[in-house]
Design a protein around this motif. Structure first.
Motif, mmCIF file in Angstrom:
data_model
loop_
_atom_site.group_PDB
_atom_site.id
_atom_site.type_symbol
_atom_site.label_atom_id
_atom_site.label_comp_id
_atom_site.label_asym_id
_atom_site.label_seq_id
_atom_site.Cartn_x
_atom_site.Cartn_y
_atom_site.Cartn_z
ATOM 1 N N ALA A 124 -12.932 -4.910 -6.567
ATOM 2 C CA ALA A 124 -14.372 -4.785 -6.776
ATOM 3 C C ALA A 124 -15.163 -5.032 -5.498
ATOM 4 O O ALA A 124 -16.291 -4.562 -5.358
ATOM 5 N N GLN A 125 -14.551 -5.751 -4.556
ATOM 6 C CA GLN A 125 -15.228 -6.101 -3.310
ATOM 7 C C GLN A 125 -14.721 -5.290 -2.110
ATOM 8 O O GLN A 125 -14.963 -5.651 -0.967
ATOM 9 N N GLY A 126 -14.013 -4.192 -2.392
ATOM 10 C CA GLY A 126 -13.589 -3.299 -1.319
ATOM 11 C C GLY A 126 -12.217 -3.594 -0.734
ATOM 12 O O GLY A 126 -11.794 -2.926 0.208
ATOM 13 N N PHE A 127 -11.522 -4.576 -1.270
ATOM 14 C CA PHE A 127 -10.161 -4.888 -0.841
ATOM 15 C C PHE A 127 -9.213 -4.393 -1.927
ATOM 16 O O PHE A 127 -9.629 -3.756 -2.875
ATOM 17 N N ASN A 128 -7.941 -4.673 -1.791
ATOM 18 C CA ASN A 128 -7.005 -4.349 -2.859
ATOM 19 C C ASN A 128 -5.741 -5.152 -2.634
ATOM 20 O O ASN A 128 -5.649 -5.945 -1.693
ATOM 21 N N GLY A 129 -4.774 -4.904 -3.495
ATOM 22 C CA GLY A 129 -3.528 -5.631 -3.390
ATOM 23 C C GLY A 129 -2.503 -5.103 -4.360
ATOM 24 O O GLY A 129 -2.711 -4.091 -5.032
ATOM 25 N N ILE A 130 -1.409 -5.825 -4.418
ATOM 26 C CA ILE A 130 -0.324 -5.460 -5.323
ATOM 27 C C ILE A 130 0.356 -6.737 -5.797
ATOM 28 O O ILE A 130 0.522 -7.692 -5.030
ATOM 29 N N LEU A 154 6.690 -19.434 -11.385
ATOM 30 C CA LEU A 154 5.954 -18.428 -10.627
ATOM 31 C C LEU A 154 5.777 -17.201 -11.512
ATOM 32 O O LEU A 154 6.716 -16.789 -12.194
ATOM 33 N N VAL A 155 4.587 -16.617 -11.503
ATOM 34 C CA VAL A 155 4.396 -15.361 -12.231
ATOM 35 C C VAL A 155 4.305 -14.196 -11.263
ATOM 36 O O VAL A 155 4.421 -13.041 -11.662
ATOM 37 N N GLY A 156 4.086 -14.483 -9.990
ATOM 38 C CA GLY A 156 4.074 -13.411 -9.013
ATOM 39 C C GLY A 156 3.368 -13.779 -7.739
ATOM 40 O O GLY A 156 2.759 -14.847 -7.623
ATOM 41 N N PHE A 157 3.478 -12.863 -6.781
ATOM 42 C CA PHE A 157 2.786 -12.969 -5.503
ATOM 43 C C PHE A 157 1.786 -11.829 -5.451
ATOM 44 O O PHE A 157 2.150 -10.664 -5.626
ATOM 45 N N LEU A 158 0.531 -12.151 -5.210
ATOM 46 C CA LEU A 158 -0.502 -11.135 -5.055
ATOM 47 C C LEU A 158 -0.705 -10.909 -3.564
ATOM 48 O O LEU A 158 -1.134 -11.805 -2.842
ATOM 49 N N TYR A 159 -0.321 -9.725 -3.102
ATOM 50 C CA TYR A 159 -0.499 -9.334 -1.708
ATOM 51 C C TYR A 159 -1.899 -8.737 -1.601
ATOM 52 O O TYR A 159 -2.235 -7.816 -2.361
ATOM 53 N N LEU A 160 -2.718 -9.241 -0.682
ATOM 54 C CA LEU A 160 -4.105 -8.792 -0.553
ATOM 55 C C LEU A 160 -4.427 -8.354 0.870
ATOM 56 O O LEU A 160 -3.914 -8.922 1.837
ATOM 57 N N GLY A 161 -5.305 -7.369 0.977
ATOM 58 C CA GLY A 161 -5.774 -6.914 2.275
ATOM 59 C C GLY A 161 -6.657 -5.694 2.124
ATOM 60 O O GLY A 161 -7.122 -5.371 1.028
ATOM 61 N N THR A 162 -6.867 -5.027 3.220
ATOM 62 C CA THR A 162 -7.653 -3.797 3.249
ATOM 63 C C THR A 162 -6.713 -2.623 3.015
ATOM 64 O O THR A 162 -5.694 -2.510 3.702
ATOM 65 N N PRO A 163 -7.022 -1.756 2.038
ATOM 66 C CA PRO A 163 -6.137 -0.618 1.774
ATOM 67 C C PRO A 163 -6.048 0.308 2.991
ATOM 68 O O PRO A 163 -7.054 0.600 3.629
ATOM 69 N N MET A 164 -4.833 0.752 3.286
ATOM 70 C CA MET A 164 -4.616 1.678 4.397
ATOM 71 C C MET A 164 -4.745 3.130 3.950
ATOM 72 O O MET A 164 -4.878 4.017 4.783
ATOM 73 N N LEU A 165 -4.684 3.358 2.642
ATOM 74 C CA LEU A 165 -4.727 4.700 2.089
ATOM 75 C C LEU A 165 -5.813 4.789 1.028
ATOM 76 O O LEU A 165 -6.095 3.809 0.345
ATOM 77 N N GLU A 166 -6.383 5.970 0.877
ATOM 78 C CA GLU A 166 -7.312 6.220 -0.228
ATOM 79 C C GLU A 166 -6.511 6.231 -1.520
ATOM 80 O O GLU A 166 -5.385 6.728 -1.562
ATOM 81 N N ALA A 167 -7.116 5.705 -2.575
ATOM 82 C CA ALA A 167 -6.436 5.711 -3.873
ATOM 83 C C ALA A 167 -6.254 7.145 -4.351
ATOM 84 O O ALA A 167 -7.164 7.956 -4.238
ATOM 85 N N ARG A 168 -5.071 7.423 -4.835
ATOM 86 C CA ARG A 168 -4.829 8.759 -5.372
ATOM 87 C C ARG A 168 -5.257 8.788 -6.841
ATOM 88 O O ARG A 168 -5.394 7.754 -7.482
ATOM 89 N N LYS A 169 -5.448 9.971 -7.346
ATOM 90 C CA LYS A 169 -5.846 10.147 -8.742
ATOM 91 C C LYS A 169 -4.760 9.569 -9.637
ATOM 92 O O LYS A 169 -3.575 9.869 -9.474
ATOM 93 N N LEU A 170 -5.159 8.713 -10.556
ATOM 94 C CA LEU A 170 -4.205 8.096 -11.470
ATOM 95 C C LEU A 170 -3.816 9.076 -12.571
ATOM 96 O O LEU A 170 -4.637 9.882 -13.007
ATOM 97 N N ARG A 171 -2.591 8.987 -13.023
ATOM 98 C CA ARG A 171 -2.169 9.848 -14.128
ATOM 99 C C ARG A 171 -2.857 9.372 -15.406
ATOM 100 O O ARG A 171 -3.029 8.179 -15.631
ATOM 101 N N GLU A 172 -3.253 10.325 -16.220
ATOM 102 C CA GLU A 172 -3.870 10.014 -17.513
ATOM 103 C C GLU A 172 -2.768 9.657 -18.498
ATOM 104 O O GLU A 172 -1.778 10.380 -18.621
ATOM 105 N N LEU A 173 -2.938 8.561 -19.179
ATOM 106 C CA LEU A 173 -1.989 8.180 -20.216
ATOM 107 C C LEU A 173 -2.611 8.504 -21.564
ATOM 108 O O LEU A 173 -3.735 8.071 -21.847
ATOM 109 N N PRO A 174 -1.907 9.258 -22.404
ATOM 110 C CA PRO A 174 -2.464 9.612 -23.709
ATOM 111 C C PRO A 174 -2.500 8.394 -24.637
ATOM 112 O O PRO A 174 -1.459 7.801 -24.923
#
Length: 182
Positions: A124-130, A154-174
């Protein structure tokens, strides 16, 4: 960013670079995590931040755990390098508390919701992660190395930073393939 648009277009980004979220932006990310569903107001989460040399220390811990598991040198070095794929990592762990009405699973789910809320706040603030997990989150040596209490998970590691790529169109799930009426 509009909240509904954010939710409907949520996506992970594994290609991250500097800058990492910091200051008020990082505070907002952490505050979003603290707003996760929390039955019994147990606050069953803890967040551990890794940036700068902290990422290298985490990489060394992951490599030591890989070596102790008997992994080959390629996996050991891949484990060591894993935290360097983003400028900021947040480990999210469940901090279990005994409660007659809130089982461990519910506390774990709450910690998972905290992790997702943080990723959404970053986006929401222009960053992203995985959100990454794998064997790391179940390894006792890693848990001890991170200072987690016995029984915490542990439930996970959230990797955060500035995206290097534009988000691609997400597949539609029916919707009809995932929903049924009872």
């Amino acid at each position: 960013m509009d909240a509904l648009n954010l939710l409907l277009n949520r996506h992970s980004c594994g290609r991250l670079t500097t800058p990492a979220p910091s200051g008020e932006v990082l505070d907002n990310i952490l505050k979003a995590g603290l707003r996760a569903p929390d039955h019994g107001t147990l606050t069953p989460w803890q967040f551990i931040l890794f940036e700068g040399e902290g990422r290298e220390r985490l990489g060394n811990l992951l490599a030591e755990a890989a070596r102790a598991r008997g992994e080959d040198e390629e996996i050991i070095e891949k484990s060591r390098a894993a935290p360097l794929r983003a400028p900021l990592l947040v480990a999210v762990a469940t901090r279990y508390q005994d409660h007659p009405k809130v089982p461990k699973l519910e506390q774990e789910l709450s910690a998972g919701c905290a992790l997702m809320a943080m990723q959404m706040a970053a986006q929401a603030q222009g960053f992203n992660g995985i959100w990454r997990s794998g064997w790391f989150i179940f390894d006792e040596q890693i848990k001890v190395g991170l200072g987690l209490a016995e029984g915490d998970q542990l439930v996970g590691f959230l990797y955060l930073g500035t995206p290097m790529l534009e988000a691609r169109k997400l597949r539609e799930l029916p919707i009809n393939e995932f929903v049924r009426h009872f």
